[in-house]
Design a protein around this motif. Structure first.
Motif, PDB file in Angstrom:
ATOM      1  N   GLN A 251     -50.723 -31.346 -19.368  1.00  0.00           N
ATOM      2  CA  GLN A 251     -51.770 -30.974 -18.395  1.00  0.00           C
ATOM      3  C   GLN A 251     -53.026 -31.841 -18.641  1.00  0.00           C
ATOM      4  OE1 GLN A 251     -53.299 -27.001 -18.778  1.00  0.00           O
ATOM      5  NE2 GLN A 251     -53.816 -26.883 -16.575  1.00  0.00           N
ATOM      6  N   VAL A 252     -53.601 -32.370 -17.525  1.00  0.00           N
ATOM      7  CA  VAL A 252     -54.822 -33.195 -17.612  1.00  0.00           C
ATOM      8  C   VAL A 252     -56.038 -32.305 -17.305  1.00  0.00           C
ATOM      9  CG1 VAL A 252     -56.062 -35.221 -16.765  1.00  0.00           C
ATOM     10  CG2 VAL A 252     -53.534 -35.224 -16.858  1.00  0.00           C
ATOM     11  N   ILE A 253     -56.977 -32.300 -18.201  1.00  0.00           N
ATOM     12  CA  ILE A 253     -58.226 -31.530 -18.004  1.00  0.00           C
ATOM     13  C   ILE A 253     -59.376 -32.542 -17.851  1.00  0.00           C
ATOM     14  CG2 ILE A 253     -59.773 -29.802 -18.993  1.00  0.00           C
ATOM     15  CD1 ILE A 253     -57.370 -28.788 -20.620  1.00  0.00           C
ATOM     16  N   TYR A 254     -60.073 -32.367 -16.739  1.00  0.00           N
ATOM     17  CA  TYR A 254     -61.161 -33.310 -16.426  1.00  0.00           C
ATOM     18  C   TYR A 254     -62.510 -32.694 -16.820  1.00  0.00           C
ATOM     19  CZ  TYR A 254     -57.488 -35.446 -13.615  1.00  0.00           C
ATOM     20  OH  TYR A 254     -56.323 -36.010 -13.176  1.00  0.00           O
ATOM     21  N   HIS A 255     -63.259 -33.456 -17.594  1.00  0.00           N
ATOM     22  CA  HIS A 255     -64.600 -33.018 -18.011  1.00  0.00           C
ATOM     23  C   HIS A 255     -65.642 -33.881 -17.301  1.00  0.00           C
ATOM     24  CE1 HIS A 255     -63.145 -30.507 -21.381  1.00  0.00           C
ATOM     25  NE2 HIS A 255     -62.135 -31.407 -21.399  1.00  0.00           N
ATOM     26  N   CYS A 256     -66.521 -33.210 -16.552  1.00  0.00           N
ATOM     27  CA  CYS A 256     -67.578 -33.939 -15.795  1.00  0.00           C
ATOM     28  C   CYS A 256     -68.640 -34.430 -16.772  1.00  0.00           C
ATOM     29  CB  CYS A 256     -68.199 -33.020 -14.733  1.00  0.00           C
ATOM     30  SG  CYS A 256     -69.543 -33.818 -13.791  1.00  0.00           S
ATOM     31  N   ASN A 257     -68.962 -35.745 -16.684  1.00  0.00           N
ATOM     32  CA  ASN A 257     -69.979 -36.307 -17.579  1.00  0.00           C
ATOM     33  C   ASN A 257     -71.398 -35.846 -17.197  1.00  0.00           C
ATOM     34  OD1 ASN A 257     -68.208 -37.745 -19.157  1.00  0.00           O
ATOM     35  ND2 ASN A 257     -68.284 -39.589 -17.882  1.00  0.00           N
ATOM     36  N   GLY A 258     -71.542 -35.487 -15.899  1.00  0.00           N
ATOM     37  CA  GLY A 258     -72.880 -35.121 -15.442  1.00  0.00           C
ATOM     38  C   GLY A 258     -73.274 -33.714 -15.869  1.00  0.00           C
TER      39      GLY A 258
ATOM     40  N   TYR B 296     -59.308 -28.884 -13.383  1.00  0.00           N
ATOM     41  CA  TYR B 296     -57.888 -29.013 -13.750  1.00  0.00           C
ATOM     42  C   TYR B 296     -57.100 -29.852 -12.754  1.00  0.00           C
ATOM     43  CZ  TYR B 296     -58.891 -25.543 -17.278  1.00  0.00           C
ATOM     44  OH  TYR B 296     -59.431 -24.895 -18.360  1.00  0.00           O
ATOM     45  N   SER B 297     -57.807 -30.459 -11.818  1.00  0.00           N
ATOM     46  CA  SER B 297     -57.149 -31.397 -10.903  1.00  0.00           C
ATOM     47  C   SER B 297     -58.145 -32.462 -10.492  1.00  0.00           C
ATOM     48  CB  SER B 297     -56.608 -30.667  -9.668  1.00  0.00           C
ATOM     49  OG  SER B 297     -57.672 -30.213  -8.857  1.00  0.00           O
ATOM     50  N   ALA B 298     -57.627 -33.607 -10.216  1.00  0.00           N
ATOM     51  CA  ALA B 298     -58.502 -34.732  -9.804  1.00  0.00           C
ATOM     52  C   ALA B 298     -59.187 -34.428  -8.492  1.00  0.00           C
ATOM     53  CB  ALA B 298     -57.651 -36.006  -9.692  1.00  0.00           C
ATOM     54  N   ALA B 299     -58.536 -33.672  -7.605  1.00  0.00           N
ATOM     55  CA  ALA B 299     -59.108 -33.338  -6.299  1.00  0.00           C
ATOM     56  C   ALA B 299     -60.362 -32.478  -6.476  1.00  0.00           C
ATOM     57  CB  ALA B 299     -58.076 -32.623  -5.446  1.00  0.00           C
ATOM     58  N   GLU B 300     -60.236 -31.487  -7.411  1.00  0.00           N
ATOM     59  CA  GLU B 300     -61.402 -30.639  -7.649  1.00  0.00           C
ATOM     60  C   GLU B 300     -62.565 -31.459  -8.204  1.00  0.00           C
ATOM     61  OE1 GLU B 300     -60.003 -27.670 -10.335  1.00  0.00           O
ATOM     62  OE2 GLU B 300     -59.174 -26.366  -8.743  1.00  0.00           O
ATOM     63  N   LEU B 301     -62.222 -32.404  -9.109  1.00  0.00           N
ATOM     64  CA  LEU B 301     -63.264 -33.255  -9.689  1.00  0.00           C
ATOM     65  C   LEU B 301     -63.936 -34.119  -8.623  1.00  0.00           C
ATOM     66  CD1 LEU B 301     -64.739 -34.472 -12.159  1.00  0.00           C
ATOM     67  CD2 LEU B 301     -62.796 -36.094 -12.378  1.00  0.00           C
TER      68      LEU B 301
ATOM     69  N   TRP C  76     -64.420 -37.637 -18.186  1.00  0.00           N
ATOM     70  CA  TRP C  76     -63.458 -38.055 -19.206  1.00  0.00           C
ATOM     71  C   TRP C  76     -62.276 -37.091 -19.179  1.00  0.00           C
ATOM     72  CZ3 TRP C  76     -62.347 -34.875 -23.452  1.00  0.00           C
ATOM     73  CH2 TRP C  76     -63.243 -33.819 -23.664  1.00  0.00           C
ATOM     74  N   ALA C  77     -61.123 -37.565 -19.446  1.00  0.00           N
ATOM     75  CA  ALA C  77     -59.892 -36.778 -19.281  1.00  0.00           C
ATOM     76  C   ALA C  77     -59.336 -36.361 -20.642  1.00  0.00           C
ATOM     77  CB  ALA C  77     -58.846 -37.576 -18.518  1.00  0.00           C
ATOM     78  N   GLU C  78     -58.920 -35.134 -20.673  1.00  0.00           N
ATOM     79  CA  GLU C  78     -58.261 -34.568 -21.877  1.00  0.00           C
ATOM     80  C   GLU C  78     -56.802 -34.244 -21.521  1.00  0.00           C
ATOM     81  OE1 GLU C  78     -58.439 -30.635 -24.802  1.00  0.00           O
ATOM     82  OE2 GLU C  78     -59.829 -30.824 -23.118  1.00  0.00           O
ATOM     83  N   TYR C  79     -55.878 -34.734 -22.347  1.00  0.00           N
ATOM     84  CA  TYR C  79     -54.440 -34.478 -22.103  1.00  0.00           C
ATOM     85  C   TYR C  79     -53.939 -33.419 -23.104  1.00  0.00           C
ATOM     86  CZ  TYR C  79     -54.751 -38.683 -19.336  1.00  0.00           C
ATOM     87  OH  TYR C  79     -55.141 -39.613 -18.393  1.00  0.00           O
ATOM     88  N   LYS C  80     -53.371 -32.352 -22.588  1.00  0.00           N
ATOM     89  CA  LYS C  80     -53.034 -31.213 -23.433  1.00  0.00           C
ATOM     90  C   LYS C  80     -51.648 -30.656 -23.058  1.00  0.00           C
ATOM     91  CE  LYS C  80     -54.942 -26.721 -24.810  1.00  0.00           C
ATOM     92  NZ  LYS C  80     -56.016 -25.744 -24.573  1.00  0.00           N
TER      93      LYS C  80
END
Length: 330
Positions: A254-261, A267-272, A292-296
């Motif tokens: 699972q890819v977890i996206y963390h917003c730098n701002g 939990y999805s690129a679309a949401e980001l 930045w992306a976290e892979y888990k």
């Protein structure tokens, strides 16, 4: 006058000889046309002692070594010999039984040995002993029968090369030969010192009793003996549990996206992307949208596994029942 005396003496001697060779002794209890069942397994129909043994059995002279055996090749002991002769003559009661120290009053052959002693059939192996368990020799057998029949004088004694004419048993063996009780072990020998078997003894008694015919009933097998297998428990297959049923977790990346701002987590690129666009519209200088992306590894589901069983085969439980042959006497 001397001639007449000689004639009288000759006539008297001739009469005595005729009396001495009279028919063998037979008790009133002996049945010459006896009927008997062929129950001895060790007495074959083709054996020379077949009819003599069953004649003896039918007349109560022998009961065998067991209910189904006679022991024809076993030695006939001196005790057995006395018992055979005693029963042949109707089992008469002796005056007493304490003639020999080695014959107990309670023994099976005590009366027989005592009777034989009183009748002059035996004098024992010594003054005080009879040796009842000692094997009876062929010479002793002939002597017993000879004395039983009154010790008659034979015509001659030179029948067998191994029987000296002056031996103690020469007359007895010669008498047995002349009366058809024995023909020897060969044409020229009698083998006097050899042990007399129970088969031979039956034969000698039978012959000295004029070899009577015997009606022997034979066992006719209607159904042979057989073994039957009885089932106590039928064979069966048993399912043995090896492993209980279980659910196995399924994992995926699972890819977890963390917003730098703003540090928001998506939990999805679309949401980001939607978040970034919205924040930039509000503030063109916003850092949102950069991430930045976290892979888990995370559980994505489960896989169900049924219980595992092993088949164990159990053989039938049985026991064997033996059924004896069935038949009838004929």
């Amino acid at each position: 006058m001397r001639r007449n005396i000689k004639a009288i003496m000759a006539a008297t001697l001739t009469a005595a000889m005729l009396l001495s060779t009279s028919a063998p002794v037979l008790a009133d209890t002996v049945d010459s046309t006896v009927k008997v069942k062929a129950e001895f397994k060790d007495v074959g129909e083709n054996a020379y002692y077949y009819m003599p043994v069953y004649w003896a059995k039918g007349n109560g002279i022998t009961v065998g070594t067991s209910a189904t055996t006679y022991g024809p090749n076993q030695p006939c002991t001196r005790g057995q010999m006395a018992a055979f002769l005693w029963r042949l003559n109707g089992s008469p009661e002796p005056q007493k039984t304490n003639y020999f120290t080695d014959v107990a009053d309670t023994s099976a052959y005590a009366k027989a040995v005592a009777w034989a002693k009183e009748k002059g059939i035996t004098v024992g192996t010594s003054v005080t002993t009879y040796s009842p368990n000692q094997p009876c020799t062929r010479a002793q057998m002939a002597t017993f029968l000879w004395r039983l029949n009154g010790s008659p004088e034979p015509e001659k004694t030179e029948y067998f090369e191994d029987v000296a004419p002056d031996s103690n048993f020469a007359k007895a063996i010669a008498w047995a030969k002349e009366n058809g009780i024995t023909s020897g072990t060969t044409a020229t020998t009698f083998t006097p010192g050899r042990t007399c078997t129970r088969g031979e003894m039956a034969m000698f008694l039978w012959k000295q009793s004029d070899s009577p015919e015997v009606q022997i009933s034979k066992w006719i097998v209607d159904k042979p003996a057989w073994d039957e297998t009885v089932v106590d428990k039928e064979a069966y297959d048993e399912q043995v549990l090896v492993k209980e049923a279980w659910d196995e977790p399924v994992y995926g990346e699972q890819v977890i996206y963390h917003c730098n701002g703003c540090g928001a987590v998506f939990y999805s690129a679309a949401e980001l992307d939607a978040h970034g666009e919205a924040e930039v519209e509000k503030n063109p200088m916003s850092e949102c949208g950069n991430f930045w992306a976290e892979y888990k590894q995370t559980q994505t589901g489960t896989t169900h596994h049924d219980a595992v069983y092993q088949t164990v085969h159990h053989e039938a439980v049985t026991h064997v029942v033996h059924h004896e042959a069935t038949g009838h006497w004929a």
